[in-house]
Motif scaffolding. Sequence first.
Motif, PDB file in Angstrom:
ATOM      1  N   GLN A   1     -16.542  48.217  34.120  1.00 12.13           N
ATOM      2  CA  GLN A   1     -17.793  48.931  34.447  1.00 12.13           C
ATOM      3  C   GLN A   1     -17.542  50.296  35.077  1.00 12.13           C
ATOM      4  O   GLN A   1     -18.485  50.936  35.534  1.00 12.13           O
ATOM      5  CB  GLN A   1     -18.620  48.093  35.429  1.00 12.13           C
ATOM      6  N   HIS A   2     -16.285  50.720  35.080  1.00 14.29           N
ATOM      7  CA  HIS A   2     -15.966  51.987  35.764  1.00 14.29           C
ATOM      8  C   HIS A   2     -16.601  51.986  37.151  1.00 14.29           C
ATOM      9  O   HIS A   2     -17.366  52.886  37.509  1.00 14.29           O
ATOM     10  CB  HIS A   2     -16.453  53.200  34.964  1.00 14.29           C
ATOM     11  N   GLY A   3     -16.325  50.924  37.891  1.00 14.37           N
ATOM     12  CA  GLY A   3     -16.954  50.731  39.198  1.00 14.37           C
ATOM     13  C   GLY A   3     -16.738  51.904  40.140  1.00 14.37           C
ATOM     14  O   GLY A   3     -15.759  52.654  40.026  1.00 14.37           O
ATOM     15  N   ALA A   4     -17.683  52.075  41.054  1.00 16.23           N
ATOM     16  CA  ALA A   4     -17.597  53.185  42.005  1.00 16.23           C
ATOM     17  C   ALA A   4     -16.611  52.848  43.122  1.00 16.23           C
ATOM     18  O   ALA A   4     -16.772  51.827  43.783  1.00 16.23           O
ATOM     19  CB  ALA A   4     -18.973  53.442  42.594  1.00 16.23           C
TER      20      ALA A   4
ATOM     21  N   ASP B   1     -30.440  55.752  33.603  1.00 11.34           N
ATOM     22  CA  ASP B   1     -29.639  54.989  32.632  1.00 11.34           C
ATOM     23  C   ASP B   1     -28.797  53.941  33.342  1.00 11.34           C
ATOM     24  O   ASP B   1     -28.380  54.123  34.484  1.00 11.34           O
ATOM     25  CB  ASP B   1     -28.689  55.927  31.868  1.00 11.34           C
ATOM     26  N   ALA B   2     -28.536  52.894  32.578  1.00 13.23           N
ATOM     27  CA  ALA B   2     -27.653  51.858  33.127  1.00 13.23           C
ATOM     28  C   ALA B   2     -26.208  52.338  33.116  1.00 13.23           C
ATOM     29  O   ALA B   2     -25.408  51.934  33.959  1.00 13.23           O
ATOM     30  CB  ALA B   2     -27.770  50.576  32.313  1.00 13.23           C
ATOM     31  N   ALA B   3     -25.881  53.233  32.170  1.00 14.59           N
ATOM     32  CA  ALA B   3     -24.502  53.744  32.095  1.00 14.59           C
ATOM     33  C   ALA B   3     -24.489  55.178  32.597  1.00 14.59           C
ATOM     34  O   ALA B   3     -25.533  55.775  32.793  1.00 14.59           O
ATOM     35  CB  ALA B   3     -24.001  53.683  30.663  1.00 14.59           C
ATOM     36  N   GLY B   4     -23.324  55.709  32.822  1.00 13.89           N
ATOM     37  CA  GLY B   4     -23.259  57.086  33.308  1.00 13.89           C
ATOM     38  C   GLY B   4     -21.860  57.488  33.697  1.00 13.89           C
ATOM     39  O   GLY B   4     -21.680  58.465  34.393  1.00 13.89           O
ATOM     40  N   GLY B   5     -20.897  56.734  33.270  1.00 15.48           N
ATOM     41  CA  GLY B   5     -19.499  57.090  33.549  1.00 15.48           C
ATOM     42  C   GLY B   5     -18.973  56.481  34.822  1.00 15.48           C
ATOM     43  O   GLY B   5     -17.771  56.287  34.968  1.00 15.48           O
TER      44      GLY B   5
END
Lengths: 229, 790
Positions: free
Chosen positions: B54-57, B120-124
Motif C-alpha cells: 500500500q506504499h504505507g506512510a 482518491d483511495a490511491a495517491g502514491g
Amino acid sequence: MSTPIIEIRDVSKRYDEGPPALADLSLTVEPGEALAVLGPSGSGKSTLLNMIAGLDRPTEGGVTVAGVRVDELSEAASARFRRERVGMVFQFFNLLDDLTVLDNVLLPAQLLGAGRAAARARAAELLDYLGIDRHSGAYPGRLSGGERQRVAVARALMNRPALLLADEPTGALDTASGAEVRELLTELHADGQTILLVTHDLALADSCASRTIELVDGRLARDERAVTR
Amino acid sequence: MSALGKIVRAGVGRRRLQSLVMVMTTMTAVTASVMAAGLVVASRAPFDHTFGKQHGAHLTAAFDSRRATGSQVAATAHAHGVSAAAGPFPLLSLAVRPQPPAGLAPPPVDPVLSIAGRADAAGGVDDLTIVSGHWITGPGQIVITDGWGPSELLGTPIHLPGVPGDPALTVVGTARSATHTADAWVTPRQIAALTPPGSAPTYQMLYRFTEAGSTAAMTADRAAVNAAAPAGSLRGTQSYLVTRDTANRQTATFVPFVMALGILGLVMSVLIIGIVVSGAVSAGTRRIGILKSLGFTPAQVGRAYVGQALIPASVGTALGLVLGNLGSIPLLSQAEGAYNSGALAVAGWIDVAVPAAVLALVVASALAPALRAGRLHTVEALAIGRTPQVGRGRWAARLAARLPLPRPLSLGLAGPFARPARSATIAAAIVFGAVGVTFAYGLGASINGVQHGLDRDSPGQVQVDPMAPPEATAGGARPTPRKEADPAAVARAIAAQPGTRAYFSSVFTDVHFLGVSDAITAIAYQGDSSWASFQMVSGRWFTRPGEAVVGHRFLQATATRVGDVVTLEGDGRSTPVRIVGEAMTTGDGGMRVLTDAGTLARAGVTVRSGQFSIELKPGTDRARYVAALSAALRPLGVGAQATTGRVSATIVAMDAITAILTLMLVLVAGLGVLNTVVLDTRERVHDLGVMKALGMAPRQTVGMVITSVAGIGALAGLIGVPLGIALHDYVVPKMGDAAGTRIPSVDMSVYHAAQLVPLALGGLLIAVLGALLPASWAARTRTATALRTE
C-alpha cells in the motif's frame, strides 16, 4: 578348642549353566592359622576368597566368618563387616592412584568413622612397621611393586582385622619384591595374624602358611598342615 | 553393511543413554529455535507485506491550518529525505452516531471518528485497500475503516450529532490503511461542509522517506518536515514504527522470552552435545585403540564418532521440528488475530535453516574430539583404558581430605577435578539450567504481578452495569432494547447500601488528541477512583478534571512526557490536559488515557453513564451484599454482580510456554549431569570396587557419587541465579515494551530472599537428580565384578 574364624559348610557356587566354581565345599580355619589356598586357574580359589570377604554369595551352603553369617548379610552390612573384620590384599595392589600413600592407608579407618588422630597414629605405626613411612606423602605410581604391596598390606591392617585375605599377593611382583612380601606375611603370621592367602606361589605357601589346601574343580583335593612352624 | 556402518550402529546402540541425551538436547534446541524464529518472522511479515503493497506512510503529520496554508503544508513534500508524499488532506474529529443493530440501544456515548477528506483511495502514499463496497463517488458518502463498528454498517446512515442540522452520511464502503491514517474518509468538499462554525480542520500530510528503518531515522525525518513547515504549525506526528509495533504487539510480547529460552536451550545443547560426544570418545578410547589395531584409519574413526553423534541428533532434530511447528500453532494463531490475516505458518526456510544449523553444530561438536581420538597412537589408546590421567586433581583430593566431612563425601568433592574440562562443561550446562529456572520463576512472578495490575481495568469487588438487560418477550419476538437506568439513582442506592466503602463509575470511550490520527481509548471516571488507581510506572493518579494518566505507548506516540500538556479534541472543541502519570496498561497497546469524566466534558464529549465499581468495607460478605444491592436496584431495572478476575489468554499462554521450555531446559541439564556421572562412574568402576572391598557401604557410595556433582551443582546454582535475574531484568521490560507498557518496579522486584535461597539450590537439585540413577547403579555394582573391570 577355640571357635573357628572361618567356617564354610557345604558351599556350592554356580555361574549360569557351567560347571560349579565351588562344589559342596566345607572348611574351617582356626584363629592364628595362615591358610594357603592353592590350585590351578579356574579351580575356585578366588571364588572362595570372595565368599569369605562377602563379595559374593554361595548358591548353596553357609559361610561364617568371625561369628558372622556372611552369606546372609545385606550389601550395607557386608560392607560394615569388611571394614571391621577383614583386610584385603590384591594381586595388582588396587591402590587409588590419585590418593597419597597415607591417604590410601587411612581410607578404611575413615570409612569406619574412626577418630582422625587415632587413625593417623595407627597409619604412622603401620607405615613405620612396614618400612614405608618415608613414602607417606608420595603417590603409589612412584613406588616399586614391593613397596606398593606393602602399602596395600598397611591399608588392609589399618582396622586391625581379625582376618587378612590376600589374593595372589606376590603374583605381580619381581623376585626380590616377592621375597619382601613373603617375609612380611610370615612376620605377620608369627605375630598372630590370621591369614588366608590364595596363591600359585609355592614358596610363599611353604614359608608363610601353617596349613595348605588345594582346590581342583571347586572341590577340596588336599588339606595339609605344616609339621613344624 | 560396511564395517564402519556396523561400528556406528553398535556405538549408538551400546550407548543408549548417551544417544537418548543427544536426542533430547537436539529436540529441545530445534523446538525452541523453530518457535522463536517462527514468531519473529511471523510478527514482521504481515505488516511489512501490507505496508509495502500500500506504499504505507512512514510519517503521518498534522498541521494547524491556522498557522499554515494548504500550499505551505504541501511544500513540505520537498523536505530533505522525503521520497513521496500525499496531502494535505483536511481532517476533522467528529462524534458520530451509527444506526444501531436491530434490537440494541445506541452505545452510551457517541464515538468520535477522525475523518479525512481524500479525493482518491490511491495517491502514491497510503493507497487504501477497499475491503467492501466502493470508494466515495460524491457528497453524502463516507468510507469507514475496516473493522470499525458493527459489521452491518455498509449502506446504513451515520449521523453527525455535533454538526448543525445533524446531517447523515451513507456508508458506501470499508477500506484499510496500512498505518491507519484515519477512521473514515469523505470528499474534501464534504469536510468543509461538516466543519462546525468557528473551527477549522487540521491538515494531514503523509510521507515516505528514503531512510526510515529506525527510530533515529524517523526522528531525523520528522525534524526535516518540521523545518520545512511554518514555525509552530506542525501539531503532531505518528511514525509507522509505532503502528507496526502496535500491530505486532501480541506476538511480539512473546518474542523476547521465547528467544531468551531458545538461546539458552541452544547454548545448552551445544554444551551437552559437546560433553556427550567427547565423553563417548574418551570413554571409548580403548575401543578406538582396538579399532585402530584392526586397521581403521584415523579418518574412519573420526567419521564413526561423528556418525554416532549424527544419528541421534537427526532423530532429535526431526522430533524438534514437529514439536516446534506444533508449538507454534497457538502462538501464530494469536498473530493471525492481531493482523487480521489469513492462516500463518512457520516460514519454510526456518524449517530448513534451523535443523541445518543444529546438525552443523552437532558435527562441529563431534568432529574435534573424534579427530583427536583418531590421531591417538594405537598402543597409547589401548593403554590409556578408561581411567583418568593420573595426577589430575591431586591437590583437590588433598584439600578435600582435610575437610571435616565423611571420607566418601570428601572423595566425591575432589572427583570433578580429575576431569576439569568435563566438569567445567557440565557446570556450564547446570548454570544455564539454573539461569532458565531463575528466569522462568521471575518471569512467572512478573507476569502474575502484571496480571494483577491489569485487573485494575475492572476494579472493586462488586459491579453494577446501569444498562438494563434486554427483556425477552413471549413467542421469541425481538427482545426490547436495553434501557439506561438513572445513574444518579443507581449511585444513591449504592451509597445507601450498608457495606459500601467506596465507589465510582467508569466508561470507555474514544477520544482524539491533536496530532494523533488514531482514536484513543479513554476511561472516564466519575467519583473518587483513587482507591482503584492502576499500577503506576511514574507520576501519580489524576485528582481533578484536566489531569490524565496515560499508557506508555501514548507517551511514545505523542512524543510527550509526564508533566506535559496535550490537547484533547472533542466534538469541535478542544481542551488542554496535563499528563500527571504513566500507568501500566496494555489495553489498546498502551494507547490509553485515564481521566476524570470532567476532562472529557471540557472538550464537549458527554459521558452518559458507566459501570459502577464498588469497594466493600472489610468483613462485608460479598454474596449477601450483591443480593441486597440487587434487591435495592431492582426497581431501576438493573442488578449488581460480583467482579470476576479477568485472566488474559496471552498470559496463560506465556505461563504455559515458559513452563514447557523451562522444563525442557531442566530436563536437558539433568540428562547432561546423568550422562556425565554415568561416564565418570564407568571410568572409575574399578576404584569403586576397591573402595567397596575396603568396606564402603552402598549409602556411602551413593553419597560419594552424588557429592561428585553436588559441589558443581551448588556452585553453578550460585552463578546461575544472578545471571537469571539479569536475564529477567533485560527481557521483561522488552516484553512490556512489546505490549505497549513499561513494567512498574513492583512487578520487576520479584526476587526476594525467600525465593533466592531455593533458586540458588536449584543447580544442586538438578545435579543431585541427574546423579541419583548412576549413583544407585554404582552402589549396586557387584564388587567382585568391579574389581575385575579393567
